[in-house]
Motif scaffolding. Structure first.
Motif, PDB file in Angstrom:
ATOM      1  N   VAL A 177       0.663  -1.267  -0.149  1.00 45.41           N
ATOM      2  CA  VAL A 177       0.031  -0.052  -0.024  1.00 45.41           C
ATOM      3  C   VAL A 177       0.918   1.352  -0.152  1.00 45.41           C
ATOM      4  CG1 VAL A 177      -1.837   1.330   1.260  1.00 45.41           C
ATOM      5  CG2 VAL A 177      -1.832  -1.187   1.079  1.00 45.41           C
ATOM      6  N   ALA A 178       0.614   1.840  -1.077  1.00 47.16           N
ATOM      7  CA  ALA A 178       1.412   3.180  -1.262  1.00 47.16           C
ATOM      8  C   ALA A 178       0.952   4.251  -0.246  1.00 47.16           C
ATOM      9  CB  ALA A 178       1.679   3.790  -2.638  1.00 47.16           C
ATOM     10  N   ILE A 179       1.579   4.906   0.622  1.00 41.82           N
ATOM     11  CA  ILE A 179       0.909   6.026   1.537  1.00 41.82           C
ATOM     12  C   ILE A 179       0.115   6.808   0.872  1.00 41.82           C
ATOM     13  CG2 ILE A 179       3.076   7.485   1.767  1.00 41.82           C
ATOM     14  CD1 ILE A 179       2.766   7.457   4.974  1.00 41.82           C
ATOM     15  N   GLU A 180       0.378   7.448  -0.182  1.00 43.40           N
ATOM     16  CA  GLU A 180      -0.216   8.520  -0.696  1.00 43.40           C
ATOM     17  C   GLU A 180      -1.718   8.075  -1.376  1.00 43.40           C
ATOM     18  OE1 GLU A 180       2.210   7.318  -4.249  1.00 43.40           O
ATOM     19  OE2 GLU A 180       2.327   7.297  -2.227  1.00 43.40           O
ATOM     20  N   THR A 181      -1.811   6.581  -1.271  1.00 46.73           N
ATOM     21  CA  THR A 181      -3.100   6.051  -1.946  1.00 46.73           C
ATOM     22  C   THR A 181      -4.242   6.120  -1.028  1.00 46.73           C
ATOM     23  OG1 THR A 181      -2.437   3.782  -1.324  1.00 46.73           O
ATOM     24  CG2 THR A 181      -1.972   4.681  -3.601  1.00 46.73           C
ATOM     25  N   VAL A 182      -3.689   6.461   0.478  1.00 45.39           N
ATOM     26  CA  VAL A 182      -4.757   6.200   1.750  1.00 45.39           C
ATOM     27  C   VAL A 182      -5.207   7.474   1.886  1.00 45.39           C
ATOM     28  CG1 VAL A 182      -3.729   4.017   2.420  1.00 45.39           C
ATOM     29  CG2 VAL A 182      -3.284   6.042   3.371  1.00 45.39           C
ATOM     30  N   LEU A 183      -4.810   8.703   1.393  1.00 46.27           N
ATOM     31  CA  LEU A 183      -5.151   9.750   1.585  1.00 46.27           C
ATOM     32  C   LEU A 183      -6.861  10.259   1.328  1.00 46.27           C
ATOM     33  CD1 LEU A 183      -2.070  12.131   0.426  1.00 46.27           C
ATOM     34  CD2 LEU A 183      -2.675  11.025   2.571  1.00 46.27           C
ATOM     35  N   PRO A 184      -7.208   9.722   0.226  1.00 41.84           N
ATOM     36  CA  PRO A 184      -8.539  10.012   0.106  1.00 41.84           C
ATOM     37  C   PRO A 184      -9.585   9.080   0.991  1.00 41.84           C
ATOM     38  CG  PRO A 184      -7.451   9.774  -2.068  1.00 41.84           C
ATOM     39  CD  PRO A 184      -6.541   9.477  -1.003  1.00 41.84           C
ATOM     40  N   ALA A 185      -9.074   8.064   1.419  1.00 44.14           N
ATOM     41  CA  ALA A 185      -9.957   6.907   2.255  1.00 44.14           C
ATOM     42  C   ALA A 185     -10.015   7.621   3.811  1.00 44.14           C
ATOM     43  CB  ALA A 185      -9.199   5.635   2.299  1.00 44.14           C
ATOM     44  N   LEU A 186      -8.885   8.397   3.869  1.00 49.96           N
ATOM     45  CA  LEU A 186      -9.027   9.234   5.449  1.00 49.96           C
ATOM     46  C   LEU A 186      -9.265  10.389   5.358  1.00 49.96           C
ATOM     47  CD1 LEU A 186      -5.340   8.256   6.390  1.00 49.96           C
ATOM     48  CD2 LEU A 186      -7.336   7.454   7.156  1.00 49.96           C
ATOM     49  N   GLN A 187      -9.868  11.058   3.767  1.00 45.13           N
ATOM     50  CA  GLN A 187     -10.494  12.103   3.925  1.00 45.13           C
ATOM     51  C   GLN A 187      -9.738  13.369   4.209  1.00 45.13           C
ATOM     52  OE1 GLN A 187     -14.472  11.886   5.755  1.00 45.13           O
ATOM     53  NE2 GLN A 187     -15.327  10.277   4.309  1.00 45.13           N
ATOM     54  N   LEU A 188      -8.430  13.111   3.653  1.00 45.79           N
ATOM     55  CA  LEU A 188      -7.558  14.217   3.974  1.00 45.79           C
ATOM     56  C   LEU A 188      -7.428  15.189   3.032  1.00 45.79           C
ATOM     57  CD1 LEU A 188      -4.385  12.006   5.525  1.00 45.79           C
ATOM     58  CD2 LEU A 188      -5.975  13.651   6.782  1.00 45.79           C
ATOM     59  N   GLU A 189      -7.375  16.399   3.271  1.00 52.32           N
ATOM     60  CA  GLU A 189      -7.120  17.644   2.322  1.00 52.32           C
ATOM     61  C   GLU A 189      -5.935  18.200   2.410  1.00 52.32           C
ATOM     62  OE1 GLU A 189     -10.227  20.627   3.054  1.00 52.32           O
ATOM     63  OE2 GLU A 189     -11.696  19.189   3.570  1.00 52.32           O
ATOM     64  N   MET A 190      -5.179  17.405   1.191  1.00 52.54           N
ATOM     65  CA  MET A 190      -3.568  17.652   1.090  1.00 52.54           C
ATOM     66  C   MET A 190      -3.302  18.267  -0.345  1.00 52.54           C
ATOM     67  SD  MET A 190      -2.595  16.005   4.199  1.00 52.54           S
ATOM     68  CE  MET A 190      -1.066  15.338   4.196  1.00 52.54           C
ATOM     69  N   ARG A 191      -2.121  19.130  -0.037  1.00 51.45           N
ATOM     70  CA  ARG A 191      -1.853  19.590  -1.422  1.00 51.45           C
ATOM     71  C   ARG A 191      -0.505  19.142  -1.603  1.00 51.45           C
ATOM     72  NH1 ARG A 191      -3.105  25.856  -1.661  1.00 51.45           N
ATOM     73  NH2 ARG A 191      -3.119  25.308  -3.739  1.00 51.45           N
ATOM     74  N   GLU A 192      -0.245  18.591  -3.041  1.00 51.14           N
ATOM     75  CA  GLU A 192       1.094  18.103  -3.179  1.00 51.14           C
ATOM     76  C   GLU A 192       2.034  19.274  -3.782  1.00 51.14           C
ATOM     77  OE1 GLU A 192       3.931  16.312  -5.664  1.00 51.14           O
ATOM     78  OE2 GLU A 192       2.241  16.966  -7.056  1.00 51.14           O
ATOM     79  N   THR A 193       3.332  19.203  -3.275  1.00 48.45           N
ATOM     80  CA  THR A 193       4.321  20.310  -3.550  1.00 48.45           C
ATOM     81  C   THR A 193       5.450  19.511  -3.371  1.00 48.45           C
ATOM     82  OG1 THR A 193       2.743  22.186  -2.660  1.00 48.45           O
ATOM     83  CG2 THR A 193       5.273  22.643  -3.056  1.00 48.45           C
ATOM     84  N   ASN A 194       6.436  19.786  -4.379  1.00 47.02           N
ATOM     85  CA  ASN A 194       7.872  19.029  -4.339  1.00 47.02           C
ATOM     86  C   ASN A 194       7.831  17.664  -3.949  1.00 47.02           C
ATOM     87  OD1 ASN A 194       8.689  21.639  -5.253  1.00 47.02           O
ATOM     88  ND2 ASN A 194       8.763  22.560  -3.183  1.00 47.02           N
ATOM     89  N   GLY A 195       6.969  16.781  -4.353  1.00 48.81           N
ATOM     90  CA  GLY A 195       7.007  15.501  -3.844  1.00 48.81           C
ATOM     91  C   GLY A 195       6.440  15.127  -2.332  1.00 48.81           C
ATOM     92  N   GLN A 196       5.771  16.141  -1.880  1.00 50.99           N
ATOM     93  CA  GLN A 196       5.208  15.861  -0.580  1.00 50.99           C
ATOM     94  C   GLN A 196       3.800  16.388  -0.553  1.00 50.99           C
ATOM     95  OE1 GLN A 196       7.507  18.261   2.222  1.00 50.99           O
ATOM     96  NE2 GLN A 196       9.045  16.423   2.897  1.00 50.99           N
ATOM     97  N   TYR A 197       3.025  15.687   0.472  1.00 52.85           N
ATOM     98  CA  TYR A 197       1.639  16.188   0.527  1.00 52.85           C
ATOM     99  C   TYR A 197       1.680  16.785   1.924  1.00 52.85           C
ATOM    100  CZ  TYR A 197       0.479  13.312  -3.354  1.00 52.85           C
ATOM    101  OH  TYR A 197       0.407  12.667  -4.600  1.00 52.85           O
TER     102      TYR A 197
END
Length: 97
Positions: free
Chosen positions: A13-33
């Protein structure tokens, strides 16, 4: 719930793939959320950082970090076992004993 191999789950499980399931509002910048931490509810819009290249997260408000299972446990305020069960369920990455 049957046995869940934590190490195998973290690899699948890639860590970024769970962000929607956790309903996290994240912005991607320079390879980080980055975004607010719903668990800590303090620290602003950049408190929670997820770094896919390291498969890791860090919460500056909670002074805690770790892998994808630890992220789920922190955001959902649950045990590591419950977090792994949630991950297995939402990603379809079931147990392999």
């Amino acid at each position: 719930m049957p046995f869940i191999d934590f190490a195998a789950l973290k690899q699948r499980v890639a860590i970024e793939t769970v962000l929607p399931a956790l309903q996290l509002e994240m912005r991607e910048t320079n390879g980080q959320y980055r975004g607010p931490c719903p668990s800590c509810q303090s620290g602003g819009k950049r408190t929670l950082v997820v770094t896919p290249a390291k498969s890791a997260f860090y919460c500056f408000a909670g002074h805690t970090g770790g892998d994808v299972i630890a992220l789920v446990a922190h955001v959902r305020d649950c045990s590591m076992k419950e977090a792994a069960e949630f991950l297995a369920e939402v990603t379809g990455q079931g147990s392999e004993a």
